[in-house]
Design a protein around this motif. Structure first.
Motif, PDB file in Angstrom:
ATOM      1  N   MET A   1       0.949 -34.601 -27.099  1.00 51.44           N
ATOM      2  CA  MET A   1       1.156 -32.804 -27.377  1.00 51.44           C
ATOM      3  C   MET A   1       2.613 -32.731 -26.963  1.00 51.44           C
ATOM      4  O   MET A   1       3.588 -33.411 -25.651  1.00 51.44           O
ATOM      5  CB  MET A   1      -0.063 -32.000 -26.368  1.00 51.44           C
ATOM      6  CG  MET A   1       0.320 -30.539 -25.664  1.00 51.44           C
ATOM      7  SD  MET A   1      -1.040 -29.789 -25.114  1.00 51.44           S
ATOM      8  CE  MET A   1      -2.441 -30.328 -25.865  1.00 51.44           C
TER       9      MET A   1
ATOM     10  N   LYS B   1       9.243 -27.378 -30.875  1.00 48.08           N
ATOM     11  CA  LYS B   1       9.069 -26.910 -31.868  1.00 48.08           C
ATOM     12  C   LYS B   1       8.999 -28.244 -32.531  1.00 48.08           C
ATOM     13  O   LYS B   1      10.160 -28.733 -32.729  1.00 48.08           O
ATOM     14  CB  LYS B   1       9.099 -25.947 -33.179  1.00 48.08           C
ATOM     15  CG  LYS B   1       8.141 -24.476 -32.094  1.00 48.08           C
ATOM     16  CD  LYS B   1       8.345 -23.423 -32.776  1.00 48.08           C
ATOM     17  CE  LYS B   1       7.744 -22.374 -32.916  1.00 48.08           C
ATOM     18  NZ  LYS B   1       6.315 -23.051 -32.245  1.00 48.08           N
TER      19      LYS B   1
ATOM     20  N   TRP C   1       3.064 -31.800 -43.980  1.00 44.76           N
ATOM     21  CA  TRP C   1       2.355 -30.572 -42.416  1.00 44.76           C
ATOM     22  C   TRP C   1       1.295 -30.026 -42.700  1.00 44.76           C
ATOM     23  O   TRP C   1       0.344 -28.964 -41.879  1.00 44.76           O
ATOM     24  CB  TRP C   1       3.951 -29.252 -42.335  1.00 44.76           C
ATOM     25  CG  TRP C   1       3.650 -28.141 -41.818  1.00 44.76           C
ATOM     26  CD1 TRP C   1       3.846 -27.784 -40.177  1.00 44.76           C
ATOM     27  CD2 TRP C   1       2.980 -27.144 -42.336  1.00 44.76           C
ATOM     28  NE1 TRP C   1       3.259 -26.862 -39.824  1.00 44.76           N
ATOM     29  CE2 TRP C   1       3.021 -25.866 -41.235  1.00 44.76           C
ATOM     30  CE3 TRP C   1       3.056 -26.602 -43.910  1.00 44.76           C
ATOM     31  CZ2 TRP C   1       2.372 -24.722 -41.782  1.00 44.76           C
ATOM     32  CZ3 TRP C   1       2.149 -25.179 -43.336  1.00 44.76           C
ATOM     33  CH2 TRP C   1       2.762 -24.751 -43.112  1.00 44.76           C
TER      34      TRP C   1
ATOM     35  N   ASP D   1      -4.108 -30.288 -38.905  1.00 48.58           N
ATOM     36  CA  ASP D   1      -4.900 -29.151 -37.967  1.00 48.58           C
ATOM     37  C   ASP D   1      -3.847 -27.740 -37.291  1.00 48.58           C
ATOM     38  O   ASP D   1      -4.081 -26.679 -37.170  1.00 48.58           O
ATOM     39  CB  ASP D   1      -5.768 -29.528 -37.010  1.00 48.58           C
ATOM     40  CG  ASP D   1      -6.562 -30.564 -38.147  1.00 48.58           C
ATOM     41  OD1 ASP D   1      -6.894 -30.125 -39.179  1.00 48.58           O
ATOM     42  OD2 ASP D   1      -6.949 -31.385 -37.362  1.00 48.58           O
ATOM     43  N   ASP D   2      -2.688 -28.315 -37.160  1.00 51.39           N
ATOM     44  CA  ASP D   2      -2.081 -27.697 -36.482  1.00 51.39           C
ATOM     45  C   ASP D   2      -1.190 -27.319 -36.860  1.00 51.39           C
ATOM     46  O   ASP D   2       0.196 -27.590 -36.945  1.00 51.39           O
ATOM     47  CB  ASP D   2      -1.517 -28.102 -35.218  1.00 51.39           C
ATOM     48  CG  ASP D   2      -0.959 -27.416 -33.608  1.00 51.39           C
ATOM     49  OD1 ASP D   2      -0.985 -25.929 -34.060  1.00 51.39           O
ATOM     50  OD2 ASP D   2       0.231 -27.486 -32.811  1.00 51.39           O
ATOM     51  N   LYS D   3      -0.680 -25.203 -37.453  1.00 49.95           N
ATOM     52  CA  LYS D   3       0.006 -25.514 -38.747  1.00 49.95           C
ATOM     53  C   LYS D   3       0.706 -23.845 -38.085  1.00 49.95           C
ATOM     54  O   LYS D   3       1.495 -23.465 -37.561  1.00 49.95           O
ATOM     55  CB  LYS D   3      -0.637 -25.007 -39.778  1.00 49.95           C
ATOM     56  CG  LYS D   3      -0.896 -25.659 -40.278  1.00 49.95           C
ATOM     57  CD  LYS D   3      -1.064 -25.515 -42.014  1.00 49.95           C
ATOM     58  CE  LYS D   3      -1.825 -26.609 -42.451  1.00 49.95           C
ATOM     59  NZ  LYS D   3      -2.655 -27.523 -42.282  1.00 49.95           N
ATOM     60  N   VAL D   4       0.647 -24.048 -36.254  1.00 56.86           N
ATOM     61  CA  VAL D   4       1.443 -22.957 -35.567  1.00 56.86           C
ATOM     62  C   VAL D   4       2.454 -23.696 -34.907  1.00 56.86           C
ATOM     63  O   VAL D   4       3.565 -22.885 -35.113  1.00 56.86           O
ATOM     64  CB  VAL D   4       0.488 -22.382 -35.097  1.00 56.86           C
ATOM     65  CG1 VAL D   4       1.319 -21.813 -33.722  1.00 56.86           C
ATOM     66  CG2 VAL D   4      -0.538 -21.749 -35.611  1.00 56.86           C
ATOM     67  N   ASN D   5       2.312 -24.956 -34.181  1.00 53.35           N
ATOM     68  CA  ASN D   5       3.236 -25.037 -32.647  1.00 53.35           C
ATOM     69  C   ASN D   5       4.560 -26.116 -34.035  1.00 53.35           C
ATOM     70  O   ASN D   5       5.077 -26.599 -33.566  1.00 53.35           O
ATOM     71  CB  ASN D   5       2.711 -25.841 -32.229  1.00 53.35           C
ATOM     72  CG  ASN D   5       1.818 -25.068 -30.801  1.00 53.35           C
ATOM     73  OD1 ASN D   5       3.086 -23.957 -30.717  1.00 53.35           O
ATOM     74  ND2 ASN D   5       1.376 -25.284 -30.582  1.00 53.35           N
ATOM     75  N   LYS D   6       3.485 -26.919 -35.182  1.00 55.74           N
ATOM     76  CA  LYS D   6       4.100 -27.792 -36.074  1.00 55.74           C
ATOM     77  C   LYS D   6       4.861 -26.441 -37.004  1.00 55.74           C
ATOM     78  O   LYS D   6       4.168 -26.124 -38.034  1.00 55.74           O
ATOM     79  CB  LYS D   6       3.690 -28.717 -36.049  1.00 55.74           C
ATOM     80  CG  LYS D   6       3.414 -30.048 -35.112  1.00 55.74           C
ATOM     81  CD  LYS D   6       2.191 -30.172 -35.382  1.00 55.74           C
ATOM     82  CE  LYS D   6       1.351 -31.601 -34.173  1.00 55.74           C
ATOM     83  NZ  LYS D   6       2.868 -32.207 -33.719  1.00 55.74           N
TER      84      LYS D   6
ATOM     85  N   HIS E   1       4.285 -21.163 -43.386  1.00 51.83           N
ATOM     86  CA  HIS E   1       4.098 -21.092 -42.284  1.00 51.83           C
ATOM     87  C   HIS E   1       4.128 -19.538 -41.794  1.00 51.83           C
ATOM     88  O   HIS E   1       5.250 -19.209 -42.923  1.00 51.83           O
ATOM     89  CB  HIS E   1       5.058 -21.706 -41.929  1.00 51.83           C
ATOM     90  CG  HIS E   1       4.863 -21.526 -40.138  1.00 51.83           C
ATOM     91  ND1 HIS E   1       4.994 -20.415 -39.001  1.00 51.83           N
ATOM     92  CD2 HIS E   1       4.405 -22.779 -38.790  1.00 51.83           C
ATOM     93  CE1 HIS E   1       4.981 -20.441 -37.717  1.00 51.83           C
ATOM     94  NE2 HIS E   1       4.471 -22.220 -37.682  1.00 51.83           N
TER      95      HIS E   1
END
Length: 619
Positions: free
Chosen positions: A346, A352, A360, A364-369, A385
């Protein structure tokens, strides 16, 4: 320029020889009074005796009689129009047209004897304006502006031409790179407008400082002018031994020896950017990029192979296990680009991660990445995004289809790259295309380089990126590691990533677009200097290098004193042997301070001004 006392004949000769052997093709020696001007003859004779034919330049400021003597001895004299016939008292003076004309006649009377001597002896002259030493007369009429710098020189040029003397070189030096570039461009424009001769230009950023900062700052100012096709001689003013300056200047100049072939760049009918004044290109805000945000730095860690927290130390992010918190220093990267290899832990809050779209899209994390898309992916992939999409483009990609699509998407940040040997010109042309189409999209300037020395990296990147920033173009910088990564060990890659990150921040500071550290406006030393500049600069830096954005002028003598450090917040100026005068801006606060107490007194002035912070412990 030599740093040995001009009265020390053998010391001066030995230093000149070291400079010439390092690649110096002209040598400037200070002549603050008649006695130093006389001793130039002894220095010249000894050099010729040893087989060194290097042209010598006498550096003159307040003493016309010294200039008139030196002009009979050396190949060139340098005069500063701000103090050759004027005295600077920081006074505002009201002039009528008649009284101003009378001042010009006074200057003509004082300057004409030198011109006549130069004509008689075949001596060249550099009319060298310095931003910080504009006369009260010029300041009163034109202000502290590039136009004032230009007019200060042109007053002397017009006298020379009326006397049929044309062996002139001109310079417009400043410590502020924006002011310097604008002044040189304006000078060339004014020479053309008035039908004056197209005189050679001597380029230099005055009081550039030392080390990495001095090299980057010099390249930002000098490099963009060389890219403009301006400049005939170059001096890099470093607070180091003078023989270290010429190799840096050669690195700047020699880069252009093999630049003949390049990809086509479409011409323009009109320049949408004013080259004579700074104005940042207006962009919308996407995330924390563009708009009113400072330009951002993206660190390319894609070839590093990040394994644990320690791998982010080189880009300014430090994990502290005991409180289980992240800490960032002033050179902490704003974004990291990890390519196809996501960071396996993390990241600190607010940092970012940018990944290639193909990677990408599987996360699973497509907000912070956030993704970096090719043009094809941007035009064809539906899932992107919600708020930030980086799109990699070059000039050739900006066709009608892409431009039209960009108009309707408020999530895009462009990453503009080039493979062109004339990359600055190509990237500038891409910005012009965006402006012409009224697209307010933020742009990250990306440049990549093959294996370079530290000096080459700092100089090339500062020229290529800084030259755009000087024109108000660019919302961030990314120095790509893909070309330089081949065959490097893990430790070498860590050092490369750190070097690129630090260089990115250094370029933003040198271009005056983002201040992340203390700026030292320190002169390069000369025979007038009243203390050891390198030692003193290091001492002041050690005590104050945590004062983000504070500008401190460190000047060896009164000639390079309150005027030359025009942009400084505080000043430390030699005023006598072992004596220092301290300034706040251009105002004297304390005089004749013993040198052993001067740094403490300087810090106390900063403290009383509310700008002092205690140093945090080292991480």
């Amino acid at each position: 320029m030599t740093t040995v006392d001009t009265m020390d004949t053998l010391g001066s000769v030995e230093q000149v020889i070291r400079m010439v052997d390092a690649g110096c093709e002209y040598v400037r020696i200070t002549a603050p009074s008649i006695k130093e001007a006389q001793n130039l003859e002894n220095i010249k004779k000894e050099l010729r005796k040893r087989g060194y034919q290097v042209p010598l330049i006498a550096d003159i400021h307040f003493t016309p009689n010294a200039a008139e003597l030196a002009a009979r001895i050396v190949e060139k004299v340098r005069v500063n129009p701000g103090n050759y016939a004027d005295k600077k008292k920081f006074q505002q003076i009201e002039y009528t047209d008649e009284s101003y004309q009378a001042e010009l006649e006074r200057i003509r009377e004082k300057f004409t004897p030198l011109v006549n001597i130069c004509k008689e002896y075949g001596t060249a002259m550099r009319i060298g304006t310095n931003h910080g030493s504009l006369s009260d007369r010029i300041m009163s009429r034109y202000g502290d502006t590039p136009l004032g710098m230009v007019e200060s020189a042109l007053e002397f040029v017009r006298i020379c031409e009326e006397l049929n003397y044309y062996d002139i070189v001109l310079s417009m030096k400043a410590s502020n790179t924006q002011v310097m570039v604008q002044a040189y461009r304006l000078l060339v424009n004014k020479l053309n407008e008035e039908g004056l001769q197209p005189y050679p230009l001597h380029l230099g950023v005055t009081e550039a400082g030392e080390g990495e900062d001095g090299r980057i700052k010099s390249a930002v100012g000098i490099g963009v002018l060389l890219e403009d096709g301006l400049g005939d001689t170059v001096r890099v003013s470093l607070t180091e031994e003078p023989e270290f300056e010429a190799p840096v200047a050669k690195t700047m100049v020699h880069r252009y020896y093999d630049r003949a072939g390049h990809g086509p760049i479409a011409p323009i009918d009109e320049n949408p950017v004013d080259p004579f004044s700074y104005g940042r290109r207006h962009t919308r805000e996407v995330g924390n990029v563009g708009g009113q945000n400072v330009p951002r730095v993206i660190a390319d860690i894609s070839r590093l192979g990040v394994r644990d927290y320690k791998d982010l130390k080189g880009i300014g992010h430090f994990y502290l296990p005991e409180p289980d918190k992240w800490r960032m220093n002033d050179l902490g990267a704003d974004y990291i680009y990890s390519g196809y290899a996501p960071v396996p832990f993390m990241l600190p809050n607010g940092l970012k991660e940018i990944l290639e779209y193909d990677t990408w899209s599987t996360l699973d994390d497509k907000v912070n990445k956030v993704p970096l898309l090719t043009v094809r992916q941007f035009l064809n992939e539906a899932h992107q995004h919600n708020t930030i999409n980086f799109v990699a483009v070059g000039l050739k990609d900006l066709d009608a289809v892409l431009l039209e699509r960009l108009k309707g998407d408020a999530t895009v940040i462009l990453v503009l790259s080039t493979d062109n040997k004339h990359g600055l010109a190509e990237q500038r042309r891409a910005f012009f295309e965006l402006i012409r189409n009224n697209l307010e999209i933020p742009v990250i300037i990306k440049r990549s380089y093959a294996d370079l020395t530290d000096d080459q990296l700092q100089i090339y990147a500062a020229t290529d990126v800084g030259g755009l920033l000087i024109d108000g173009l660019g919302d961030g910088v990314m120095l790509g590691t893909e070309i330089a990564a081949g065959g490097k060990s893990r430790e070498e890659m860590q050092n490369l990533v750190q070097s690129y990150n630090n260089t990115g921040f250094g370029i933003l500071q040198a271009a005056r677009t983002r201040m992340t550290k203390t700026e030292y406006i320190s002169c390069p030393s000369c025979g007038r200097t009243l203390f050891d500049l390198q030692e003193t600069t290091a001492m002041i830096r050690k005590r104050t290098d945590h004062l983000k954005g504070v500008k401190i002028g460190i000047m060896g003598c009164i000639v390079n004193g309150p005027g030359e450090m025009a942009d400084a917040d505080y000043g430390y100026v030699g005023s006598g042997k072992g004596k220092i005068t301290l300034y706040k801006g251009q105002e004297v606060v304390k005089r004749s301070v013993p040198s052993e107490k001067a740094v403490d007194e300087l810090i106390e002035i900063i403290r009383q001004d509310g700008n002092w912070l205690e140093k945090k412990s080292e991480i």
